[in-house]
Write a protein that holds these residues in place. Structure first.
Motif, PDB file in Angstrom:
ATOM      1  N   SER A 133      43.662  48.964   5.302  1.00  0.00           N
ATOM      2  CA  SER A 133      44.708  50.271   6.277  1.00  0.00           C
ATOM      3  C   SER A 133      44.068  50.987   6.693  1.00  0.00           C
ATOM      4  O   SER A 133      43.103  51.280   6.971  1.00  0.00           O
ATOM      5  N   PHE A 134      45.005  51.459   7.971  1.00  0.00           N
ATOM      6  CA  PHE A 134      44.415  52.042   9.023  1.00  0.00           C
ATOM      7  C   PHE A 134      45.294  53.224   9.148  1.00  0.00           C
ATOM      8  O   PHE A 134      47.021  52.839   9.243  1.00  0.00           O
ATOM      9  N   THR A 135      45.153  54.441   9.254  1.00  0.00           N
ATOM     10  CA  THR A 135      45.941  55.709   9.209  1.00  0.00           C
ATOM     11  C   THR A 135      45.822  56.490  11.250  1.00  0.00           C
ATOM     12  O   THR A 135      44.615  56.589  10.916  1.00  0.00           O
ATOM     13  N   VAL A 161      35.618  54.028   4.319  1.00  0.00           N
ATOM     14  CA  VAL A 161      36.227  54.653   4.644  1.00  0.00           C
ATOM     15  C   VAL A 161      35.816  54.915   6.554  1.00  0.00           C
ATOM     16  O   VAL A 161      34.273  55.874   5.887  1.00  0.00           O
ATOM     17  N   SER A 162      36.607  55.527   7.239  1.00  0.00           N
ATOM     18  CA  SER A 162      35.837  55.871   7.698  1.00  0.00           C
ATOM     19  C   SER A 162      37.093  56.625   9.064  1.00  0.00           C
ATOM     20  O   SER A 162      37.948  56.240   9.114  1.00  0.00           O
ATOM     21  N   GLU A 163      36.141  57.454  10.052  1.00  0.00           N
ATOM     22  CA  GLU A 163      37.355  58.083  10.899  1.00  0.00           C
ATOM     23  C   GLU A 163      36.856  58.924  12.095  1.00  0.00           C
ATOM     24  O   GLU A 163      35.643  58.940  12.735  1.00  0.00           O
ATOM     25  N   TYR A 220      47.337  64.114  23.057  1.00  0.00           N
ATOM     26  CA  TYR A 220      48.059  64.243  21.367  1.00  0.00           C
ATOM     27  C   TYR A 220      46.415  63.552  20.741  1.00  0.00           C
ATOM     28  O   TYR A 220      45.886  62.644  20.731  1.00  0.00           O
ATOM     29  N   THR A 221      45.531  64.375  20.220  1.00  0.00           N
ATOM     30  CA  THR A 221      43.994  64.163  20.198  1.00  0.00           C
ATOM     31  C   THR A 221      44.939  64.068  18.036  1.00  0.00           C
ATOM     32  O   THR A 221      44.944  65.410  17.558  1.00  0.00           O
ATOM     33  N   ALA A 222      43.714  63.694  17.808  1.00  0.00           N
ATOM     34  CA  ALA A 222      44.443  63.338  15.925  1.00  0.00           C
ATOM     35  C   ALA A 222      42.663  62.001  15.484  1.00  0.00           C
ATOM     36  O   ALA A 222      42.371  61.537  16.056  1.00  0.00           O
ATOM     37  N   PRO A 223      42.974  62.302  14.225  1.00  0.00           N
ATOM     38  CA  PRO A 223      41.832  61.258  13.295  1.00  0.00           C
ATOM     39  C   PRO A 223      42.589  59.745  13.550  1.00  0.00           C
ATOM     40  O   PRO A 223      44.241  59.317  13.035  1.00  0.00           O
ATOM     41  N   LEU A 224      41.780  58.781  13.819  1.00  0.00           N
ATOM     42  CA  LEU A 224      41.793  57.266  12.970  1.00  0.00           C
ATOM     43  C   LEU A 224      41.062  57.552  11.914  1.00  0.00           C
ATOM     44  O   LEU A 224      40.463  56.735  12.031  1.00  0.00           O
ATOM     45  N   ILE A 252      30.059  45.757   1.528  1.00  0.00           N
ATOM     46  CA  ILE A 252      31.220  46.208   3.048  1.00  0.00           C
ATOM     47  C   ILE A 252      31.243  46.769   3.416  1.00  0.00           C
ATOM     48  O   ILE A 252      31.666  47.839   2.243  1.00  0.00           O
ATOM     49  N   PHE A 253      31.000  47.262   4.808  1.00  0.00           N
ATOM     50  CA  PHE A 253      31.308  48.585   5.351  1.00  0.00           C
ATOM     51  C   PHE A 253      32.147  48.439   6.585  1.00  0.00           C
ATOM     52  O   PHE A 253      32.507  47.462   7.114  1.00  0.00           O
ATOM     53  N   GLU A 254      32.619  49.985   7.102  1.00  0.00           N
ATOM     54  CA  GLU A 254      32.842  49.704   8.846  1.00  0.00           C
ATOM     55  C   GLU A 254      31.945  50.126   9.419  1.00  0.00           C
ATOM     56  O   GLU A 254      31.410  50.588   9.218  1.00  0.00           O
ATOM     57  N   TYR A 255      32.208  49.233  10.577  1.00  0.00           N
ATOM     58  CA  TYR A 255      31.387  49.029  11.977  1.00  0.00           C
ATOM     59  C   TYR A 255      31.328  50.213  12.691  1.00  0.00           C
ATOM     60  O   TYR A 255      32.161  49.643  13.388  1.00  0.00           O
ATOM     61  N   LEU A 256      30.784  51.560  12.683  1.00  0.00           N
ATOM     62  CA  LEU A 256      32.171  52.366  13.164  1.00  0.00           C
ATOM     63  C   LEU A 256      32.092  52.278  14.951  1.00  0.00           C
ATOM     64  O   LEU A 256      32.734  52.407  15.335  1.00  0.00           O
TER      65      LEU A 256
END
Length: 580
Positions: A293-295, A439-441, A369-373, A202-206
């Motif tokens: 989990s999401f950060t 893991v994706s960003e 505010y800009t940051a990674p998800l 499985i993987f994250e579909y960006l």
């Protein structure tokens, strides 16, 4: 399309040798649409429209066994059948124009439907229904949210949009390698670190993770969101919502197992007895606590906000691959048997409750505010990316949490807390590197306070024109946080005028705690009108927001505006005062 993926539910009485199994189209990027002639003016169901006829074509590649189980009429070369639908002639702004008449809540948690995700819920077979019996657990009919629609989907389309009857002709053709090479996606399944075909991957579909937006939502003190700790508190919250899609590009099923989904909370199945799933008394169904989990934020300075997603159902909702190793028919289309077959995917779309990160604490009153998800799928290894050992259970470091002070996991005969039970997972012979693509960003910018989805650029196909759209508006510089002194009573913006051609004026509630407007969608607006420079000054009437709680005492609102069509220029809108 619901009626393809969940097709067995529409043919419950079908028995072998007849089959009515699951079907799915390809990804939209592979659809071939051929226009037939130029646009023309027509009247459909009393609606004047500019239309253009077209044909739609895809070639589905699969194995020879599953195609027959999708439909026995495809058991031989040349076999065919028609799948008939009634569709809106114009699908944009469907929820705004027809309400929930065409939206099926069957099997979904409450409050799942949003204007941007109607394609997941559209069902033209929905009719006028009686309220569901109180003893029934979970929504098990088209409509459960009150007030229930008073007309069928087909009637609502006829009155407010216009109907078009469509037939999809499924025909089995002889396998041809040249044609298969043209349509196959991906070219091959996932390959593991040993150069072998991965059984499960499985993987994250960006692209879905990139479909994020900021919304405002009022959370009740006793809301499920509080119980499940996916918000920082009650009251108005600012939420970063996003979609997450999980394809399985291995050649075997990712199988969790059977779950008595709507029950009294008693663990009747192996995966609930081993506490992989925990019962939610609030939602009245089981949750899988280890989906992802999401950060959001800067990991280095610890200013990040995290939300662990409790998946309510691991379910195959669309066929992501189009290849010989991916079946057309599959058994994971309900929450009773959970998993993702080869080439299919699960999606938690933006708009589902708790499919978000609460960003209320981030101050954007002065600047954005800009940051990674970050997204991390299967962080605890409960989904076997490899070869499962179904008769082997491995003790983990996790324990169950206390479900409710009102009983133990839904069992009213138990009064003590049921937390602290050990959680096991199925044994799995995994392969090195299996989680590297989990893991994706993506970079995300939180807009200024009072801005959100409604003030963002229109980027999807749900509607970029008209006064009912939920994008492309602007927070009025003189209407960011206004006061009306008569909560729950009718008030008005007095003498509203525009200097330009057709401007939309939308009035939204504002929050005292956030000291900002709430960038409301059309369905939640206090007023929504069209103003033209040719009009005489007019009053825009609305109900002054009522008291919600001891902090949100009512009487606050904000004004948003924008051109009727996003291609037009932004004009100026002004008013003289706030009165009655």
């Amino acid at each position: 399309m619901n009626r393809l993926v969940f097709r067995p539910g529409y043919f419950r009485n079908t028995q072998p040798p007849q089959y009515r199994g699951t079907l799915s189209l390809t990804l939209e990027q592979f659809w071939r649409i051929t226009f037939l002639g130029p646009p023309r003016s027509v009247m459909i169901d009393s609606h004047y429209l500019i239309v253009r006829d077209f044909t739609f074509h895809v070639t589905l590649i699969t194995d020879s066994v599953s195609v027959m189980k999708s439909d026995d009429r495809l058991g031989t070369i040349g076999g065919s059948f028609l799948q008939n639908y009634t569709l809106p002639v114009d699908p944009m702004l469907l929820l705004q124009r027809t309400g929930s008449a065409c939206m099926s809540e069957d099997g979904w948690p409450p409050n799942s439907i949003t204007p941007e995700t109607t394609e997941y819920f559209y069902d033209d077979t929905c009719g006028v229904e009686e309220p569901q019996a109180p003893h029934v657990v979970g929504c098990q009919q088209c409509h459960c949210t009150h007030p229930l629609p008073t007309m069928s989907c087909v009637k609502a389309l006829e009155m407010f949009v216009g109907r078009v009857n469509v037939s999809l002709n499924f025909t089995r053709i002889r396998y041809n390698k040249t044609i298969a090479d043209e349509w196959r996606f991906p070219n091959e399944p996932s390959i593991n670190s040993f150069g072998e075909v991965a059984p499960v991957n499985i993987f994250e579909y960006l692209p879905d993770l990139q479909s994020n937006r900021v919304i405002y939502l009022y959370i009740e003190p006793d809301g499920c969101e509080i119980v499940e700790q996916c918000v920082g508190g009650s009251g108005w919250r600012r939420l970063l919502t996003f979609s997450t899609t999980t394809p399985n590009f291995g050649t075997q099923d990712l199988r969790l197992g059977t779950v008595s989904y709507f029950t009294d909370g008693l663990p009747n199945d192996a995966i609930t007895k081993h506490h992989i799933f925990e019962y939610s008394p609030c939602h009245k169904h089981f949750h899988f606590s280890h989906y992802g989990s999401f950060t959001f934020g800067n990991l280095k300075d610890q200013s990040n906000l995290t939300n662990s997603k409790r998946g309510f159902c691991l379910q195959a909702v669309y066929r992501h691959a189009n290849a010989e190793w991916s079946p057309l028919n599959q058994d994971y289309y309900t929450c009773s048997l959970q998993g993702i077959p080869a080439g299919w995917r699960d999606t938690y779309q933006s708009g589902l409750r708790c499919q978000w990160i609460d960003v209320t604490s981030i101050d954007t009153s002065i600047q954005s505010y800009t940051a990674p998800l970050y997204s991390s799928l299967n962080p605890d290894g409960f989904l076997c990316e490899g070869t499962p050992q179904p008769d082997t259970w491995v003790r983990t470091e996790f324990n169950t949490t206390c479900c409710s002070s009102q009983g133990c996991c839904g069992n009213s005969n138990e009064t003590q807390c049921c937390g602290g039970e050990p959680v096991d997972r199925v044994g799995c012979e995994t392969w090195e590197g299996a989680q590297e693509d989990n893991v994706s960003e993506v970079m995300v910018t939180l807009p200024l306070s009072g801005e959100g989805q409604v003030t963002e650029k229109c980027w999807n196909s749900t509607g970029s024109w008209g006064e009912k759209r939920d994008c492309g508006l602007k927070l009025h510089p003189k209407g960011k946080y206004l006061t009306c002194n008569k909560p729950s009573q009718q008030v008005a913006l007095k003498n509203v005028i525009s200097t330009d051609f057709y401007q939309v004026v939308r009035v939204c509630e504002a929050s005292i705690a956030l000291r900002s407007g709430l960038a409301c969608i059309w369905n939640d607006s206090l007023a929504n009108v069209i103003i033209s420079h040719k009009d005489e000054p007019r009053d825009v009437h609305f109900i002054c927001p009522p008291k919600r709680d001891s902090i949100e005492t009512g009487g606050r609102f904000a004004v948003y505006f924008g051109p009727l069509f996003t291609e037009l220029s932004l004009g100026d809108v002004s008013w003289s005062s706030i009165g009655q």
